[in-house]
Design an enzyme around this catalytic site. Sequence first.
Site, PDB file in Angstrom:
ATOM      1  N   HIS A   1      -3.500  68.627 113.869  1.00  0.00           N
ATOM      2  CA  HIS A   1      -2.640  69.200 112.976  1.00  0.00           C
ATOM      3  C   HIS A   1      -2.496  70.719 113.427  1.00  0.00           C
ATOM      4  CE1 HIS A   1      -6.477  69.696 110.844  1.00  0.00           C
ATOM      5  NE2 HIS A   1      -5.978  70.989 110.378  1.00  0.00           N
TER       6      HIS A   1
ATOM      7  N   HIS B   1      -1.119  74.561 112.174  1.00  0.00           N
ATOM      8  CA  HIS B   1      -0.782  75.237 111.019  1.00  0.00           C
ATOM      9  C   HIS B   1       0.326  75.924 111.268  1.00  0.00           C
ATOM     10  CE1 HIS B   1      -4.519  74.733 108.482  1.00  0.00           C
ATOM     11  NE2 HIS B   1      -5.118  74.444 109.799  1.00  0.00           N
TER      12      HIS B   1
ATOM     13  N   CYS C   1      -3.241  60.553 108.479  1.00  0.00           N
ATOM     14  CA  CYS C   1      -2.439  59.333 108.451  1.00  0.00           C
ATOM     15  C   CYS C   1      -1.850  58.810 107.528  1.00  0.00           C
ATOM     16  CB  CYS C   1      -3.387  58.332 109.343  1.00  0.00           C
ATOM     17  SG  CYS C   1      -3.813  58.467 110.677  1.00  0.00           S
TER      18      CYS C   1
HETATM   19  P1  AMP Z   1      -8.309  72.721 108.888  1.00  0.00           P
HETATM   20  O1  AMP Z   1      -9.292  73.252 108.110  1.00  0.00           O
HETATM   21  O2  AMP Z   1      -7.608  73.231 109.882  1.00  0.00           O
HETATM   22  O3  AMP Z   1      -8.741  71.290 109.412  1.00  0.00           O
HETATM   23  O4  AMP Z   1      -6.934  72.535 107.937  1.00  0.00           O
HETATM   24  C1  AMP Z   1      -6.875  71.509 107.181  1.00  0.00           C
HETATM   25  C2  AMP Z   1      -5.999  72.123 106.269  1.00  0.00           C
HETATM   26  O5  AMP Z   1      -5.600  70.752 105.263  1.00  0.00           O
HETATM   27  C3  AMP Z   1      -6.442  73.033 105.105  1.00  0.00           C
HETATM   28  O6  AMP Z   1      -5.652  74.087 105.051  1.00  0.00           O
HETATM   29  C4  AMP Z   1      -6.193  72.311 103.733  1.00  0.00           C
HETATM   30  O7  AMP Z   1      -5.455  72.974 102.706  1.00  0.00           O
HETATM   31  C5  AMP Z   1      -4.812  71.342 103.962  1.00  0.00           C
HETATM   32  N1  AMP Z   1      -4.912  69.952 103.279  1.00  0.00           N
HETATM   33  C6  AMP Z   1      -5.960  69.138 102.988  1.00  0.00           C
HETATM   34  N2  AMP Z   1      -5.665  68.281 101.974  1.00  0.00           N
HETATM   35  C7  AMP Z   1      -4.327  68.246 102.034  1.00  0.00           C
HETATM   36  C8  AMP Z   1      -3.112  67.570 101.435  1.00  0.00           C
HETATM   37  N3  AMP Z   1      -3.592  66.306 100.490  1.00  0.00           N
HETATM   38  N4  AMP Z   1      -1.901  68.044 101.229  1.00  0.00           N
HETATM   39  C9  AMP Z   1      -1.567  69.335 101.982  1.00  0.00           C
HETATM   40  N5  AMP Z   1      -2.658  69.795 102.597  1.00  0.00           N
HETATM   41  C10 AMP Z   1      -3.882  69.284 102.840  1.00  0.00           C
HETATM   42 ZN    ZN Z   2      -5.379  60.129 111.097  1.00  0.00          ZN
END
Ligand code: AMP
Ligand code: ZN
Length: 111
Positions: free
Chosen positions: A98, A100, A6
């Site tokens: 999210h 990917h 967010c």
């Molecule tokens: P998930 O494990 O599917 O919940 O993916 C979360 C993703 O968010 C991971 O691939 C992390 O590398 C990425 N992530 C976490 N914090 C950040 C951030 N501040 N900026 C960019 N990516 C992030």
């Molecule tokens: Zn959120």
Amino acid sequence: MSCIFCKIAAGEIPSQKVYEDEAVYAFRDINPVAPVHILIVPKTHIPSVGAINSENSSIVARIFEVIPKIAEAEGLSRGYRVVSNAGEDAGQTVMHLHFHIIGGRKLTIMA
Ligand code: AMP
Ligand code: ZN
């Protein structure tokens, strides 16, 4: 609000922005697993795929309209993968929906 995505979508935490409109925000994953690794999120807080319903699904459609535009802009003409981890067994670490977008190399088999 304590949700990191967010805050990123609101511009309160820095990110490498790839795309933004009034409802959707996309940015580069901080820990990329491939040459292109982008996360696309709704600006509204939805915890995961498990919380998608008839009230909020239009934003998901919007996200999937934007994904091909990002893929084209990133030069992913050879293909890419769209993944959403939902819940503990899938390894979801950020509880804000999210997707990917992963590409830029030949991807290996899932799971
Ligand atoms: P998930 O494990 O599917 O919940 O993916 C979360 C993703 O968010 C991971 O691939 C992390 O590398 C990425 N992530 C976490 N914090 C950040 C951030 N501040 N900026 C960019 N990516 C992030
Ligand atoms: Zn959120």
